[in-house]
Design an enzyme around this catalytic site. Structure first.
Site, PDB file in Angstrom:
ATOM      1  N   LYS A 113       0.827  -1.214   0.000  1.00  0.00           N
ATOM      2  CA  LYS A 113       0.000   0.000   0.000  1.00  0.00           C
ATOM      3  C   LYS A 113       0.854   1.254   0.000  1.00  0.00           C
ATOM      4  CE  LYS A 113      -4.341  -1.647   1.954  1.00  0.00           C
ATOM      5  NZ  LYS A 113      -5.327  -1.531   3.038  1.00  0.00           N
ATOM      6  N   LYS A 195      -4.372  -9.504  -7.689  1.00  0.00           N
ATOM      7  CA  LYS A 195      -5.716  -9.760  -7.124  1.00  0.00           C
ATOM      8  C   LYS A 195      -6.673  -8.624  -7.489  1.00  0.00           C
ATOM      9  CE  LYS A 195      -5.420  -7.457  -2.756  1.00  0.00           C
ATOM     10  NZ  LYS A 195      -5.762  -7.241  -1.429  1.00  0.00           N
ATOM     11  N   LYS A 198     -10.192  -2.874  -5.153  1.00  0.00           N
ATOM     12  CA  LYS A 198     -11.066  -1.710  -5.341  1.00  0.00           C
ATOM     13  C   LYS A 198     -10.312  -0.534  -5.933  1.00  0.00           C
ATOM     14  CE  LYS A 198     -13.873  -2.602  -1.201  1.00  0.00           C
ATOM     15  NZ  LYS A 198     -13.788  -2.400   0.241  1.00  0.00           N
TER      16      LYS A 198
HETATM   17  P1  AMP Z   1     -11.431  -4.956   1.999  1.00  0.00           P
HETATM   18  O1  AMP Z   1     -12.235  -4.417   0.899  1.00  0.00           O
HETATM   19  O2  AMP Z   1      -9.957  -4.777   1.782  1.00  0.00           O
HETATM   20  O3  AMP Z   1     -11.886  -4.498   3.334  1.00  0.00           O
HETATM   21  O4  AMP Z   1     -11.646  -6.544   1.985  1.00  0.00           O
HETATM   22  C1  AMP Z   1     -12.801  -7.165   2.488  1.00  0.00           C
HETATM   23  C2  AMP Z   1     -12.688  -8.655   2.378  1.00  0.00           C
HETATM   24  O5  AMP Z   1     -12.583  -9.061   1.011  1.00  0.00           O
HETATM   25  C3  AMP Z   1     -11.448  -9.271   3.065  1.00  0.00           C
HETATM   26  O6  AMP Z   1     -11.828 -10.458   3.722  1.00  0.00           O
HETATM   27  C4  AMP Z   1     -10.512  -9.552   1.926  1.00  0.00           C
HETATM   28  O7  AMP Z   1      -9.628 -10.612   2.216  1.00  0.00           O
HETATM   29  C5  AMP Z   1     -11.486  -9.929   0.825  1.00  0.00           C
HETATM   30  N1  AMP Z   1     -10.912  -9.684  -0.514  1.00  0.00           N
HETATM   31  C6  AMP Z   1     -10.496  -8.507  -1.017  1.00  0.00           C
HETATM   32  N2  AMP Z   1     -10.055  -8.648  -2.295  1.00  0.00           N
HETATM   33  C7  AMP Z   1     -10.202  -9.968  -2.602  1.00  0.00           C
HETATM   34  C8  AMP Z   1      -9.929 -10.749  -3.777  1.00  0.00           C
HETATM   35  N3  AMP Z   1      -9.451 -10.216  -4.888  1.00  0.00           N
HETATM   36  N4  AMP Z   1     -10.211 -12.082  -3.721  1.00  0.00           N
HETATM   37  C9  AMP Z   1     -10.731 -12.653  -2.600  1.00  0.00           C
HETATM   38  N5  AMP Z   1     -11.008 -11.961  -1.475  1.00  0.00           N
HETATM   39  C10 AMP Z   1     -10.749 -10.639  -1.459  1.00  0.00           C
END
Ligand code: AMP
Ligand code: TRP
Length: 328
Positions: A113, A195, A198
């Site tokens: 990040k 991966k 967002k």
């Molecule tokens: P965040 O948006 O970073 O708060 O992520 C929320 C949840 O989504 C967390 O459990 C992450 O591990 C999961 N996550 C985020 N990106 C991915 C991805 N590309 N594939 C699988 N899980 C994801």
């Protein structure tokens, strides 16, 4: 029988995508009957990157509406906003003082990040994993359902908890990571080696849960694949492998059945079938979201009730930590 407790969180940093859904939220929804569930919109984590205050408030509320639309059921689960419970940053401080710089310096997400956003490498971003540990440990969670990218943060959480218990006395339950085999790492459609995220800029990188059918079809059509023709699960063909993985989860078919289904067929047919199944699966979510998002009062009531219910758990753990460490 006492159910095991799960805790998980998601940041209100924009619309959620297929990676968030398949890696985390869908699993939360699908296992709601099995566990005692606490889910949290982690807005305090979101401010580790630059946020517009008005947007952040809107995103927080809209994410709560989206989680309900995905099927989080208030009769079975608890949903609240992180900043409503003061014990999160309070416990985080105690934990900060009991984690070494060496351990923190190993966190790969911080490195990623800060490399992506060199203009705002703040102390909060560095301490992000400790606040996450506090989130989990406050609620004495047995399990934490997340995507694979959170594995290292969960290992840190376990280490912090084990050490605290050993040095000061029993305080925290040691949580188990719950990383499901399928969906735990959904890759970008335009770049299957990174991966789905967002913050990636490409117009065809991610499918968002609120994308219209046209947009979903376009993104799948443009998804990066390769010049081979067979539709088979082959890890070395990353683009196709990612798409097949998504198809597998939504259709609940086995790999063998899917390969048979597309034997002798090409990318065109497979991509149409995939777009169709994504569109159909997301349709009820999108419709439910449109209904819920206009009911601000209802969502606020749910979130307030959620916070009221979990606050005593957080207070009790925090008070114990405070006492053990000599702050009371
Ligand atoms: P965040 O948006 O970073 O708060 O992520 C929320 C949840 O989504 C967390 O459990 C992450 O591990 C999961 N996550 C985020 N990106 C991915 C991805 N590309 N594939 C699988 N899980 C994801
Ligand atoms: N760090 C997680 C992510 O980016 C979000 C998060 C914050 C979380 N606190 C948590 C996840 C506690 C599980 C449990 O995805």
């Amino acid at each position: 029988m006492i159910k095991k407790r799960v805790f998980s969180g998601i940041q209100p940093t924009g619309q959620i995508h297929l990676g968030n859904y398949l890696g985390a939220v869908k699993n939360w929804v699908d296992s709601q009957d099995e566990y005692e569930n606490i889910f949290c919109v982690v807005n305090s984590h979101a401010i580790t990157t630059t946020q517009n205050p008005k947007e952040l408030r809107k995103n927080t509320y809209e994410l709560a509406a989206m989680l309900l639309a995905c099927g989080i059921d208030m009769k079975k689960s608890n949903l609240f906003i992180q900043s409503e419970i003061d014990e999160h940053p309070a416990l985080s401080w105690i934990l900060d003082c009991n984690v070494s710089m060496g351990e923190m310096n190993r966190m790969t997400q911080f490195k990623d990040k800060s490399a992506k956003n060199p203009k705002n490498v703040n102390a909060g971003l560095f301490n992000y994993p400790v606040l996450m540990a506090a989130d989990i440990l406050l609620y004495q969670a047995d399990g934490v359902p997340v995507g694979e990218d959170q594995k290292q943060h969960l290992e840190l959480t376990r280490n912090i908890a084990e050490r605290f218990n050993r040095d000061f006395g029993e305080c925290f339950k040691i949580p188990e990571p719950m990383i499901f085999k399928s969906g735990s790492r959904v890759m970008g459609l335009d770049d299957p080696t990174s991966k789905m995220s967002k913050s990636a800029k490409g117009a065809n990188h991610a499918i968002f849960l609120l994308d219209t059918p046209d947009v979903i079809s376009r993104k799948i059509k443009k998804a990066t694949t390769d010049s081979q023709t067979s539709i088979v699960f082959d890890k070395n063909r990353e683009g196709l492998y990612n798409l097949l993985g998504i198809y597998e989860i939504f259709t609940h078919k086995t790999k063998e059945v899917i390969e048979q289904e597309f034997e002798g067929k090409g990318y065109g047919e497979f991509k149409s079938a995939l777009a169709e199944v994504i569109i159909e699966s997301l349709k009820p979510i999108r419709e439910e979201y449109e209904k819920l998002v206009s009911e601000k009062g209802y969502i606020e009531k749910i979130l307030q009730a959620g916070a009221t219910q979990v606050r005593p758990i957080a207070k009790s753990t925090y008070n114990r930590a405070k006492e053990l460490i000599g702050l009371v």
